[in-house]
Scaffold this motif. Structure first.
Motif, PDB file in Angstrom:
ATOM      1  N   GLY A 176       0.838  -1.043  -0.023  1.00 14.28           N
ATOM      2  CA  GLY A 176      -0.174  -0.125   0.025  1.00 14.28           C
ATOM      3  C   GLY A 176       0.732   1.110   0.078  1.00 14.28           C
ATOM      4  N   SER A 177       2.069   1.215   0.421  1.00 10.28           N
ATOM      5  CA  SER A 177       2.863   2.219   0.269  1.00 10.28           C
ATOM      6  C   SER A 177       3.367   2.664  -0.902  1.00 10.28           C
ATOM      7  CB  SER A 177       4.339   2.011   1.230  1.00 10.28           C
ATOM      8  OG  SER A 177       5.212   3.219   1.212  1.00 10.28           O
ATOM      9  N   ALA A 178       3.381   4.021  -1.560  1.00 10.49           N
ATOM     10  CA  ALA A 178       3.803   4.304  -2.842  1.00 10.49           C
ATOM     11  C   ALA A 178       5.307   4.451  -2.938  1.00 10.49           C
ATOM     12  CB  ALA A 178       3.087   5.894  -3.106  1.00 10.49           C
ATOM     13  N   GLY A 179       5.831   4.314  -1.704  1.00  9.10           N
ATOM     14  CA  GLY A 179       7.441   4.448  -1.815  1.00  9.10           C
ATOM     15  C   GLY A 179       7.698   5.740  -2.067  1.00  9.10           C
ATOM     16  N   LEU A 180       9.049   5.957  -2.049  1.00  5.80           N
ATOM     17  CA  LEU A 180       9.719   7.376  -2.134  1.00  5.80           C
ATOM     18  C   LEU A 180      10.016   7.469  -3.796  1.00  5.80           C
ATOM     19  CD1 LEU A 180      10.732   9.249  -0.087  1.00  5.80           C
ATOM     20  CD2 LEU A 180      12.826   8.439  -0.165  1.00  5.80           C
ATOM     21  N   ARG A 181       9.147   8.575  -4.254  1.00 11.38           N
ATOM     22  CA  ARG A 181       9.029   8.557  -5.906  1.00 11.38           C
ATOM     23  C   ARG A 181       9.672   9.470  -6.445  1.00 11.38           C
ATOM     24  NH1 ARG A 181       4.287   4.734  -7.114  1.00 11.38           N
ATOM     25  NH2 ARG A 181       4.336   5.838  -8.852  1.00 11.38           N
ATOM     26  N   ARG A 182      10.086   9.200  -7.885  1.00 16.01           N
ATOM     27  CA  ARG A 182      10.549  10.281  -8.808  1.00 16.01           C
ATOM     28  C   ARG A 182       9.460  11.209  -9.142  1.00 16.01           C
ATOM     29  NH1 ARG A 182      15.416   7.890 -12.005  1.00 16.01           N
ATOM     30  NH2 ARG A 182      16.491   6.654 -10.445  1.00 16.01           N
ATOM     31  N   ASP A 183       8.148  10.579  -9.202  1.00 15.92           N
ATOM     32  CA  ASP A 183       7.067  11.588  -9.898  1.00 15.92           C
ATOM     33  C   ASP A 183       6.304  12.217  -8.634  1.00 15.92           C
ATOM     34  OD1 ASP A 183       5.778   9.371  -8.515  1.00 15.92           O
ATOM     35  OD2 ASP A 183       4.846   8.591 -10.574  1.00 15.92           O
ATOM     36  N   ALA A 184       6.678  12.201  -7.281  1.00 20.04           N
ATOM     37  CA  ALA A 184       5.847  12.672  -6.182  1.00 20.04           C
ATOM     38  C   ALA A 184       6.415  13.761  -5.692  1.00 20.04           C
ATOM     39  CB  ALA A 184       5.884  11.517  -5.104  1.00 20.04           C
ATOM     40  N   ALA A 185       7.481  14.362  -6.205  1.00 20.51           N
ATOM     41  CA  ALA A 185       7.817  16.086  -5.600  1.00 20.51           C
ATOM     42  C   ALA A 185       6.641  16.868  -6.121  1.00 20.51           C
ATOM     43  CB  ALA A 185       9.100  16.378  -6.295  1.00 20.51           C
ATOM     44  N   ALA A 186       6.196  17.718  -5.093  1.00 19.13           N
ATOM     45  CA  ALA A 186       5.131  18.612  -5.240  1.00 19.13           C
ATOM     46  C   ALA A 186       5.637  20.199  -5.013  1.00 19.13           C
ATOM     47  CB  ALA A 186       3.900  18.261  -4.474  1.00 19.13           C
ATOM     48  N   PRO A 187       5.030  20.951  -5.524  1.00 24.30           N
ATOM     49  CA  PRO A 187       5.443  22.553  -5.269  1.00 24.30           C
ATOM     50  C   PRO A 187       5.260  22.776  -3.901  1.00 24.30           C
ATOM     51  CG  PRO A 187       4.261  22.355  -7.496  1.00 24.30           C
ATOM     52  CD  PRO A 187       4.045  21.021  -6.654  1.00 24.30           C
ATOM     53  N   GLY A 188       6.311  23.655  -3.388  1.00 23.83           N
ATOM     54  CA  GLY A 188       6.216  23.842  -2.181  1.00 23.83           C
ATOM     55  C   GLY A 188       6.885  23.073  -0.932  1.00 23.83           C
ATOM     56  N   ASP A 189       7.392  21.875  -1.593  1.00 28.07           N
ATOM     57  CA  ASP A 189       8.311  20.934  -1.107  1.00 28.07           C
ATOM     58  C   ASP A 189       9.744  21.570  -0.820  1.00 28.07           C
ATOM     59  OD1 ASP A 189       6.103  18.934  -0.928  1.00 28.07           O
ATOM     60  OD2 ASP A 189       7.328  17.568  -2.157  1.00 28.07           O
TER      61      ASP A 189
END
Ligand SMILES: Nc1ncnc2c1ncn2[C@@H]1O[C@H](COP(=O)(O)OP(=O)(O)OP(=O)(O)O)[C@@H](O)[C@H]1O
Ligand SMILES: Cc1ncc(C[n+]2csc(CCOP(=O)(O)O)c2C)c(N)n1
Ligand SMILES: [Mg+2]
Length: 373
Positions: A176-189
């Motif tokens: 169920g974990s998405a893991g640490l992803r290249r496609d998951a960085a979001a503005p404000g991070d």
């Protein structure tokens, strides 16, 4: 003749495997309750995943003269006594680096490594002891914090003109974990990194420019002076190249803390951050002052290699921005998340300004990172 003095060609595959198992069997026995069938037992290994986990898989190849050179460990002592590892470190270092770069990729998903498969291609002339030392190096990498459950599940042996190692790593991530992803960085991070930057690249320059197949040049008095003052730094840089120790606990820690974007830096900060930006469809703004400050610590290495002061500054910055191979972990964390231990802020994630995801920095460096082809 003691069989250990023979080459792998003289000993043959079975004797080499016996040598390997002398190291691998007790290692697996210490940690491998999840390994039902290990190396030598059958056509393939049987591994029991933790209930409720997803499998994480990665593979990486390292080849002589592409990723390491035997002469790094056996060359003449241009770098003054003490900086070079003794020659018999060579096989151990290759084992450690090959394992570490795979373990790093598992950690960079936020996962924990559980097994390695190791394919070794060797010239027939390699000493049998080389193989045992190589496996000792793999064991050393697996003894790093974060790899406590990793076993050696199997592998393959083959003959080739030069040494080549391919390792496949298996890891586990909670279902169920998405893991640490290249496609998951979001503005404000917040963009943060765990582990030093640029040292392995500086170490590579020391190894490549100070020694070589034909020998190398004698040290000048200025170099001797720099060496005396910075011997420890030079050793740290060379070991970051020959024996990287990625922060394997950092991936799972980033995920547990609420981190979402992430990858390890194998090909250089600029190149890998650009991959993160592209996959996530964002701009990544680097903190130029922080990176310039980090680069300053590497200037003595550049000076030792003969760069005049202005060039030394630029060279050190190029190592920090373009160097990979020591496998620091890049992570992005939503605003308000307290960075896990070991992470430091090096920038931020923003909406992409003009349709194309970019890494934004005021630093101009000539080398934007490593391409393996
Ligand atoms: N020969 C291949 N066949 C299929 N997929 C590949 C192949 N080579 C690379 N890939 C995939 O491309 C992606 C990037 O691979 P790469 O080896 O550059 O990984 P990396 O993590 O970016 O770098 P490193 O291997 O240095 O850690 C990975 O998802 C990998 O599985
Ligand atoms: C002899 C020699 N020449 C060059 C280098 C530099 N180098 C090799 S692979 C790599 C990035 C990671 O590779 P990959 O993406 O394949 O994992 C880098 C920076 C070296 N270590 N040894
Ligand atoms: Mg990677």
């Amino acid at each position: 003749m003691d069989h250990r003095e023979s080459t792998v060609g003289q000993a043959g595959e079975d004797a080499v495997l016996t040598e390997v198992m002398e190291i691998v069997a007790p290692f697996n026995a210490r940690r491998g309750a999840h390994l039902l069938l290990g190396p030598g037992a059958d056509d393939a290994a049987l591994l029991v995943p933790r209930p409720g986990s997803q499998l994480v898989l990665t593979t990486d190849t390292m080849s002589q003269d592409q990723d390491f050179r035997p002469c790094w460990w056996s060359g003449p002592e241009q770098l003054a006594a003490g900086a070079f590892e003794p020659p018999d470190e060579y096989p151990m270092e290759v084992g450690t680096k090959a394992a570490a770069q795979n373990l790093s990729d598992i950690s960079a998903m936020g996962a924990q490594p559980t097994a390695l498969l190791i394919s070794l291609t060797l010239p027939r002339t390699m000493p049998l002891t080389w193989v045992a030392d190589f496996y000792r190096g793999v064991v050393r990498a697996c003894e790093q914090p974060g790899a406590q459950r990793c076993v050696i599940a199997g592998g393959d042996l083959g003959r080739g003109d030069v040494v080549s190692v391919t390792i496949t790593a298996v890891g586990e991530l909670a279902a169920g974990s998405a893991g640490l992803r290249r496609d998951a960085a979001a503005p404000g991070d917040t963009l943060a990194v765990c582990g030093p930057l640029g040292r392995a690249a500086a170490g590579l320059a020391l190894l490549e420019e100070s020694s070589g197949p034909e020998g190398g040049t004698a040290i000048s008095p200025q170099q001797q002076e720099l060496f005396t003052h910075h011997e420890e730094l030079f050793g740290v840089c060379m070991r970051a190249q020959t024996r990287p120790a990625p922060p394997l606990e950092a991936g799972p820690a980033a995920l547990a803390a609420g981190g979402r974007g992430g990858m390890d830096i194998s090909d250089g900060l600029l190149r890998d951050a650009a991959r993160l930006a592209r996959a996530s469809g964002v701009d990544i703004h680097l903190d130029d002052d922080v990176l310039a400050e980090e680069a300053r610590t590497l200037e003595p290495v550049a000076a030792y290699l003969g760069r005049p002061p202005e060039q030394a500054r630029h060279q050190a910055l190029t190592w920090v921005m373009g160097g990979g191979e020591e496998y620091a972990l890049l992570g992005t964390f939503p605003a308000g998340v307290v960075l896990p231990e070991g992470f430091r802020r090096i920038g931020e994630v923003r909406e992409k300004a003009d349709g194309v995801p970019r890494v934004v920095t005021g630093h101009v460096v000539s080398n934007v990172g490593w391409s393996s082809l």
